[in-house]
Design a protein around this motif. Structure first.
Motif, PDB file in Angstrom:
ATOM      1  N   GLU A  85       7.928  -9.773  -3.459  1.00  0.00           N
ATOM      2  CA  GLU A  85       7.387  -9.096  -2.278  1.00  0.00           C
ATOM      3  C   GLU A  85       7.325  -7.591  -2.489  1.00  0.00           C
ATOM      4  OE1 GLU A  85       9.921 -10.328   0.881  1.00  0.00           O
ATOM      5  OE2 GLU A  85       9.098 -12.382   0.985  1.00  0.00           O
ATOM      6  N   THR A 102       4.233  -6.776  -4.428  1.00  0.00           N
ATOM      7  CA  THR A 102       3.045  -6.841  -3.568  1.00  0.00           C
ATOM      8  C   THR A 102       2.952  -5.610  -2.672  1.00  0.00           C
ATOM      9  OG1 THR A 102       3.173  -9.257  -3.571  1.00  0.00           O
ATOM     10  CG2 THR A 102       1.850  -8.233  -1.846  1.00  0.00           C
ATOM     11  N   PRO A 114       1.891 -11.960  -7.964  1.00  0.00           N
ATOM     12  CA  PRO A 114       1.239 -12.645  -6.839  1.00  0.00           C
ATOM     13  C   PRO A 114       0.183 -13.622  -7.340  1.00  0.00           C
ATOM     14  CG  PRO A 114       1.330 -10.261  -6.493  1.00  0.00           C
ATOM     15  CD  PRO A 114       1.715 -10.494  -7.915  1.00  0.00           C
TER      16      PRO A 114
END
Length: 707
Positions: free
Chosen positions: A241, A244, A55
């Motif tokens: 994703e 995260t 990220p």
């Protein structure tokens, strides 16, 4: 993701490496990954691809140390930070070159300005650049030990310290640490291995279909990187994703007492040193649960954590290969399983091994699951090694088993890697048990890489004198600087208490420590050395010297001579493990071409001086001094020895002559080499204190002449 970065999800196979990297991306507290594998296995490609999945981070625009706006570092050299505008940027991948210096890593402090102007002028180093990103060390086993220590200390503490003559700078340095290495080029010390959280062994798949897919994808990427990356963009986005999401879930994961007891029981059963393994296993198991979207640690998490965190902590001596007994792991987990766990449902989702026991081995685990095409758990083919397995099953027929009948020798002989001499060849014999040897040094003061053998000017060690700096001042000698400036204070108009300094006043420290050397073994493998008991003792002596070379951080090489000539059995390398393996396989027999062995050693050393002029050599000749060809051969051997002595080559002759009648030929050779002659009995460190004192003048080898 940048178009010039190979997609992480496009890499075929290597499920364990994939999982180890992703777990550290989820929880950097795991402590990094050490990737061990042969050359050409996409180690660097996968590490570089990982950075594109991390990220983005929020930073303060005017902070060179990437402080988090939500919690700036109170000790940041660019602080104190006020309400400065923040921006986002991608997490950095910082690569550490093999020849990096300490100042480049931690940053450089301008000592001249600090003392003369009172200004703290600090240039951030690589640790500051890697903060909140990835620090990648390719060929970590080739870095100097003090550099590796510095890196691992920063990774463990999350902070970098720069101390220069009373001037102190410190800043945050938290990063995902990844190191790669080829074990053939040398091992890390066990103490340094232990500082890496996880380790992964990788090898190229032996399955033709998977190899074809690797080549197909690489060619597609080379033809059009942007189009190739676009094919995997959705999978890359989904994997980013998932990282995260797992990071957000991590604080909610519970490590229950049953799982914790299994972790500590496994570490105790495998007799790992210290408690770092227990902590790393616990953090890894928690990260595994978060990666799978669960809030409780399961037994399969503990099992997988052990497979990743323990193998490199199992080494007991320098010649041991990292590894883990899977059956012992399963037994230990079963013995410490809570009774109520027996009826619990199996771990859900994409954990293919299902925690069923021996069939759920590490390479089958597809921890990253839906992160893209990976060849269906591509790590699976690695342990059996495919078509290469049958020849390895025959490897014990190398003659190293003492209980084999003599009738089997003809079967073993064709498998030996060395050419047979004109006389009958004896199958290899096992080496005797290694022991602590006397220390042999190269005389004078060198300037080679830091080690533990010979005196040298180094970055560490104790200060012996001062000198004018030749470049940037990094090691200030404060007393010498003040002495140089003091006589000129009146002429410079000094009025107050402050000392007036000029550029010419500064002096730097010259430190003396110890360096590593190139230890080149020249081993007589001829028929005169072939008696089994005798060769066992000789191999034990050479193995002991190899152990000593490992402990002193030396490079080693090995020349053997037998039959009709000499060969370079082991080119100079940092891997003493390979040297020990070559020694174990060494057969004996045939004639004794002693001059050829010495001339080959001379050629090897000549080339190594060109490659690494600062690394000084130490020649260890292992022979009884006899040479096939009578006086002519002995004269040739003497001339070859004179050639080596003329280059100032420091040498030791290990005299292997035995029996009631001794010709003293090895000691004659030592005289021509200007070398120390040592018998097998005198080589041992134990019980030779009187001998060392008596021969102190000969233990220190003659000074090396200029090339």
């Amino acid at each position: 993701m940048s178009d010039d970065r190979y997609p992480f999800t496009a890499i075929v196979g290597m499920a364990d490496l994939r999982l180890g990297l992703l777990l550290n991306a989820v929880s950097p507290a795991v402590g990094g990954v050490l990737v061990r594998g042969e050359k050409g296995t996409a180690k660097s490609t996968m590490v570089r691809a990982l950075a594109g999945l991390l990220p983005s981070i929020a930073v303060l625009r005017d902070c060179r140390f990437a402080c988090d706006p939500a919690g700036p570092d109170p000790q940041c050299p660019d602080g104190p930070h006020t309400a400065e505008p923040a921006g986002d940027r991608a997490a950095r991948l910082v690569e550490l070159p093999v020849g990096v210096t300490e100042d480049r890593i931690v940053g450089s402090l301008d000592l001249e300005r600090a003392l003369a102007e009172g200004v703290k002028a600090y240039e951030p180093g690589l640790l500051a650049q890697a903060h909140r990103g990835v620090l990648y060390i390719d060929e970590v086993n080739l870095l100097q030990d003090h550099v590796v220590d510095l890196l691992l200390d920063a990774a463990a503490m999350g902070r970098s310290y720069v101390e220069r003559e009373g001037v102190s700078v410190r800043h945050a340095a938290r990063f995902l640490l990844v190191g790669t290495m080829n074990p053939e080029e040398g091992e890390l010390r066990p103490q340094l291995l232990d500082r890496f959280g996880l380790t992964v062994e990788i090898a190229a798949t032996r399955e033709p279909a998977e190899r074809a897919e690797v080549v197909r994808r690489r060619l597609g990427y080379d033809a059009d990187p942007a189009a190739f990356a676009a094919r995997f963009a959705d999978e890359e986005r989904a994997l980013a994703e998932r990282i995260t999401t797992a990071r957000a879930l991590l604080p909610s994961v519970v490590l229950g007492d049953p799982a914790l007891r299994q972790i500590t029981a496994v570490c105790a059963a495998f007799e790992v040193d210290g408690l770092r393994a227990d902590i790393v296993m616990a953090r890894t198991a928690v990260a595994l649960a978060a990666w799978d979207g669960r809030t409780a640690v399961a037994e399969e998490d503990v099992r997988k954590a052990a497979q990743l965190a323990l193998p490199h902590r199992r080494r007991r001596n320098p010649f041991d290969a990292p590894g883990l007994d899977e059956e012992q792991l399963d037994r230990t987990l079963a013995e410490h399983r809570e009774p109520e766990q027996e009826g619990e449902p199996e771990p859900e989702q994409d954990r293919e091994p299902e925690g069923e026991g021996p069939d759920g081995e590490g390479p089958q685990d597809d921890g990253p699951g839906p992160d893209g095409p990976d060849g269906g758990g591509g790590g699976a083919p690695e342990p059996p090694t495919g078509p290469g397995a049958p020849p390895r099953a025959e490897a014990p027929a190398d003659g190293s088993e003492p209980a084999q009948p003599a009738a089997e020798a003809p079967d073993a002989a064709p498998q030996l890697p060395h050419p047979a001499g004109p006389a009958r060849e004896t199958a290899p014999v096992a080496a005797g048990e290694p022991y602590r040897t006397r220390l042999f040094k190269v005389p004078g003061t060198g300037r080679g890489a830091q080690g533990r053998r010979s005196p040298a000017e180094t970055d560490g060690g104790h200060t012996v004198r001062a000198r004018r700096p030749g470049g940037q001042l990094t090691r200030l000698h404060l007393t010498a600087t003040l002495q140089a400036a003091a006589p000129h204070q009146v002429a410079r108009g000094r009025a107050g208490r402050a000392l007036l300094l000029r550029h010419d006043d500064f002096r730097e420290q010259v430190r003396q420590g110890r360096e590593s050397n190139l230890v080149l073994f020249v081993v007589d493998a001829s028929g005169s050395m072939a008696a089994r008991q005798r060769m066992t003792a000789v191999k034990g002596a050479v193995l002991s010297l190899l152990m000593d070379a490992y402990q002193r951080r030396d490079k080693i090489g090995m020349v053997t001579f037998r039959g009709s000539g000499a060969e370079l059995a082991l080119p100079p390398t940092s891997s003493v493990e390979v040297g020990a393996a070559r020694l174990e396989q060494l057969p004996t027999g045939g004639r004794t071409p002693l001059p050829a062995g010495l001339l080959r050693a001379h050629e090897v050393l000549r080339l190594e001086r060109l490659r690494d002029p600062h690394r000084r050599p130490l020649l260890v000749v292992v022979t009884d001094g006899r040479a096939t060809g009578g006086r002519t051969a002995l004269a040739d051997a003497g001339r070859a020895a004179d050639l080596l002595a003329a280059r100032g080559t420091a040498a030791v002759v290990l005299d292997c002559e035995s029996g009631p009648v001794r010709l003293g030929l090895a000691r004659t050779l030592a005289g021509r080499l200007h070398a120390t002659a040592v018998t097998l009995d005198e080589l041992r460190a134990e019980g030779v204190a009187a001998l060392v004192h008596a021969h102190r003048s000969t233990v220190s080898l003659p000074s090396r002449k200029a090339a």
